[in-house]
Each structure stands twice: as C-alpha cells, then as structure tokens.
Design a protein around this motif. Structure first.
Motif: not given
Ligand code: GDP
Ligand code: MG
Lengths: 186, 324
Positions: B139, B170-171
C-alpha cells in the motif's frame, strides 16, 4: 413434455392446488409407474402430502405436461429420515422441472404483522428463478386477511410473476392454465 | 484428460441432495448450494478448452466457489479463454497479440479483492503467463518514501519482488493524495515505467474503493490505457453474507439454531440498510461470527454444569445480540 413442480412449506396448499389444477386442465392420468424403484412416493405415502406426478394430455391424447406435487420443504433439519428423504425427492424433482410453482400462503402473510418471508422461501425463490419459468402462487386468497397478504407478497417481489389462487371459488386457475399453455409446450 | 473436467467442482448437486437426506444441511442451504452448483455448471459451459488444462480448471473452480462475485467470475473465465486461444493461435502460427493483463479492482475492503488477486496469480502461473505467480501486496506506506529518489527506489524494490508474479497495490488512489510535491506521484511514475521496462514480467493490480478509484484513474489518464481490465467487487447481498457465515461456521464446527439464523439475517439486513462503509462485506460477517462465538463461550461458562457436544457447537439467538 415439461415438468411443472409445485413446491412450498408445509400446508401452504400444494396438494390441493395440484388436485384442483389437474381437474381443471382435464385429461389427466396419475402414474406411479414412471418413478424410480427406490422412490418413497411409490409406497403411496400420503402422510406428507406427496402424490405421484400427474400427466396432462392434449385433445389428441398426447402428453404435454407433468404436474408434480412435492413433500413440503421445512426450515429445520427433520428428525425423521423418511421426512428428509421426501424433502430430498422434492429437491430432485425441482431440479428436473422447467416450470416452478412456488406456493406462498397469502392468508398467513396477511395475518402476520409485517410480512417477512422466511429464509427458506427466499432461497426457494432464488433457485426457482434459475429455472425457465418461475411463478409465485399466492394460495388461499379467499380467506380473511388474504387480500392484504397478496398485496404484501406482491410488494416484496414486485418483479415476479404472481398469481393469486383460491380453490373454493376456482380463482386463478385460468391464469395458471394460460401460462402453462405458453410455456409447457416446448 | 480423464479426471480433468470435474477436477475442481466440489459439490455437484446430487451430493447436496444426499447431504440433505442425511440430515447434514437444512433445505435452504441445500437450495443455495444447488444454485451455486448450477452457476458453476453454466460458467463451465462457456469455456470450451477447459479440459485441456486441468490445473487451470482446478484453480478457476476455486474462484467459482467463492460466494457471489458473478461478474468477476465471468470476466476471469473470459480472460482465461483469451489466454488459451492466444496460445493455440501461436501454435497454429497465427498472429497473436501479447496481452496486457494489468488490472483495476474496484470494491470496498472485505469484498474478495485480495483473494481473487491471489487466485489470478496462480492461474497465470499454470497458464504460463507469469513464471512464478506470487502475490506481493503493498500500500502507499510501502511505496512512498521520505525524500526525493527514496520513493522511486522503494517502488522499484516492490516491483522487483513482484517480478514473475502479481504486484497488488491496495488503496492505490491514496498514491494521488496530497499536493503536487507529494511523493505519491513519483510512485505512480515509477510503476508506469516498470510496466514498460518489464513488459509481461509482472502483473499490476491497482485496488481500492470504487469511487476513489474512478477519480484516481480520471486524474491519471496515462494509467487507464495501461490497465485495460476492470473488475468490480460489489458489496455482498444479505443472502450472500449468510452463505459466508454458514461456511465460516461450518469450518469452525459451529452451527446456528433457526432463531439464531433469523437474528443473524436481521442483523445483516440491518447493517446493509443502515451501515456505513463496513456493511455488505465479508469482514462484517467475520466480526459478527467471532463476537457470537465469544458470547456463546460466556453464556456456556455461566452454566455451572457439564456441557454437551451439541451445546458446545450451537450458537443461539442471544449470542448474536448487540449489547455486551
Ligand atoms: N380456504 C382455502 N383453503 C385452502 C386453499 N388451498 C388449500 N387450503 C387448505 O390448506 C390446507 C393445506 O392444504 P394442502 O394442500 O394439504 O397443503 P400442502 O401441505 O401444501 O400439500 C388444507 O386444509 C386445505 O384445505 C384455498 O384456496 N382456500
Ligand atoms: Mg401436500
């Protein structure tokens, strides 16, 4: 010839519906000979409301529909092996059927405060929708509170085919027959 | 060839009906499983080449068994078919485009994104699209550094670990956070460069909440063309969440009473209707299940007597209640 299977919880009116519809359609014949040997239905048990399939013929005597009554599906795992076996047969029948009549008791739906279909009926419907024709039959629509029940069921499943049926005054059978004529003859 | 076709399909519906008959599952669960089996059968029918690659079929069957995610499953079947056909075309000496398979996963946390990414890594390994198929999950904090050059270095490092497999960010929209001076920009540029330098050596997946990802991609049009595949992970429906709960409980050898099931159903319905971001995802179910097992434990310890096996297994309605 297509199978139309009638399913629902206990005492929603499956057996009476099959009886009334067969006599309404005419030219029917009940056969237990076509069932597999180990089928509990062969033993002629009527306790759980299971009947042998009914074959409906057209004017020239050709079969065009098989109406299949089933043992009630229950929320719980039944203690009795016989009852579970009958339910298993119901599901097997359901799988083979092109047409599913899912019976919901409109009188009961109208009486309860706030209609919440039980999980079993939700799953039943979700499965039914995978079949070529899925129809909700709202039963006992002559009884007190049933009008409200039909309305609640319709509101809950606005997109579904729904026919309100009452056996004492033969309401709804004509619509059922019309649907069958369109969908069974394939 | 022989074992291949049904290799990964775990529950044909005749098994389900037998389980019902044996009293192992209630009717509503049998129906849910029959439906899943049907869906699987239908999905399989769309893939003509399946029996040529039993290992791939097994992996895709694993995907098909995840609750819900119909659109994702369909798209993965398509990608699989595409890769197979490209390979057959190569063998037949027909023109075959090298495929760009970088992806965007849109969905809330707990909707199955990481699970699907891991499965894709393995699928692409057996299809020989990726040599190793490992999943490297990062991330923003893993990529963005503290001074100029630091970010590029850390991002290249992440790509290096992911070579031969999948880099799952992710994100990802968080990379575009903050001002122009933010180092997130540097991370994005480094990723774009890595996609050029290491063409078909790794698979990049950028994941995050749907709205944020849409805005992020809008602001970075250069990325969109390089990430041609978009998979949407919707929040689970109440029935799907219940199915997830059933699976979790079965794995842990617990079960619910009928009233308990109703309570859970109500609770799930309520969270979906009124809940904020967390509602409608698998994590919600896990939390509810874990809390219920804790509450059951407390309830059982209050009974100052021998406990039966059934009691130890059973979650009652009160175990799902909110307070406490
Ligand atoms: N008033 C009324 N009662 C009905 C109707 N259909 C069924 N019933 C009653 O509902 C009960 C259950 O019917 P049955 O067919 O045995 O239900 P099954 O268990 O689903 O097969 C019986 O007492 C029937 O007489 C209807 O249309 N109107
Ligand atoms: Mg009956």
């Amino acid at each position: 010839m297509r199978d139309a299977v009638v399913v629902g919880r206990p005492r929603v009116g499956k057996t009476r519906f099959v009886e009334a519809l067969s006599s309404y359609l005419g030219r029917v014949e009940t056969s237990s000979a076509s069932l597999p040997v180990e089928d509990p239905l062969r033993r002629g048990r009527r306790g759980d409301g299971v009947l042998s399939p009914v074959t409906v013929r057209d004017r020239r005597g050709r079969p065009w529909l098989r109406l299949v009554d089933t043992a009630a599906l229950r929320d719980e795992i039944p203690d009795h092996a016989e009852t579970r076996r009958a339910m298993a047969v119901s599901l097997a029948r359901l799988q083979e059927a092109a047409i599913v009549f899912h019976l919901l008791d409109a009188a009961q739906a109208g009486r309860l405060s706030g209609y919440r279909p039980p999980l079993l009926d939700l799953e039943m419907r979700a499965y039914g929708l995978t079949r070529p024709l899925y129809v909700i039959i709202a039963t006992k629509s002559d009884m007190p509170a049933a009008a409200e029940g039909v309305r609640r069921i319709r509101t809950r499943f606005p997109e579904d085919l729904l026919i309100a049926v009452s056996l004492p005054n033969r309401r709804g059978l004509r619509e059922v027959r019309r649907l069958l004529l369109v969908h069974a003859a394939r | 060839m022989g074992e291949s076709t049904d290799a990964g399909t775990s529950q044909p519906s005749h098994d389900v009906i037998r389980w019902l008959e044996a009293g192992r599952i209630p009717a509503h669960q049998a129906l849910a499983r029959m439906r899943a089996a049907d869906e699987q059968a239908r999905a399989r029918r769309t893939i003509p080449l399946e029996d040529r690659t039993p290992a791939a079929a097994r992996i895709v069957a694993e995907l098909d068994q995840l609750v819900g995610l119909q659109a994702v499953k369909r798209q993965v079947h398509e990608i699989w078919a595409l890769v197979e056909v490209q390979r057959l075309r190569q063998r037949a000496e027909l023109a075959s485009e090298p495929h760009t398979l970088h992806m965007v996963f849109s969905g809330a946390p707990g909707t199955g994104k990481t699970t699907v990414a891991r499965i894709l890594g393995r699928l692409f390994r057996v299809l020989e699209v990726l040599p190793k198929g490992q999943l490297v999950e990062v991330e923003r904090a893993d990529l963005v550094g503290e001074y100029i050059g630091h970010t590029a270095h850390r991002t290249r490092e992440a790509v290096r670990r992911a070579l031969g497999g999948v880099l799952f960010v992710d994100e990802a929209y968080a990379l575009a956070r903050g001002s122009d001076k933010d180092f997130g920009r540097e991370a994005i540029d480094t990723l774009v460069k890595a996609m050029e330098d290491h063409k078909s050596e790794f698979l990049l997946i950028l994941a995050g909440y749907p709205q944020e990802m849409t805005a992020f991609l809008h602001a970075n049009p250069g990325l969109v063309s390089r990430l041609p595949i978009h998979l949407n992970f919707p929040n689970y429906t109440t029935l799907e969440l219940l199915q997830i709960a059933d699976t979790m409980l079965a794995e842990r050898e617990y079960r619910m009473t009928a009233e308990g099931r109703e309570s859970l159903l109500q609770k799930l319905g309520h969270s979906i209707q009124f809940g904020a971001g967390g509602a409608g995802n698998g994590r919600l179910v896990r939390n509810l299940v874990e809390r219920a097992t804790r509450r059951q434990a407390v309830r059982l310890m209050r009974q100052q007597r021998e406990l039966t096996r059934t009691e130890l297994m059973t979650l009652e309605s009160s175990d799902w209640e909110q307070d406490g």
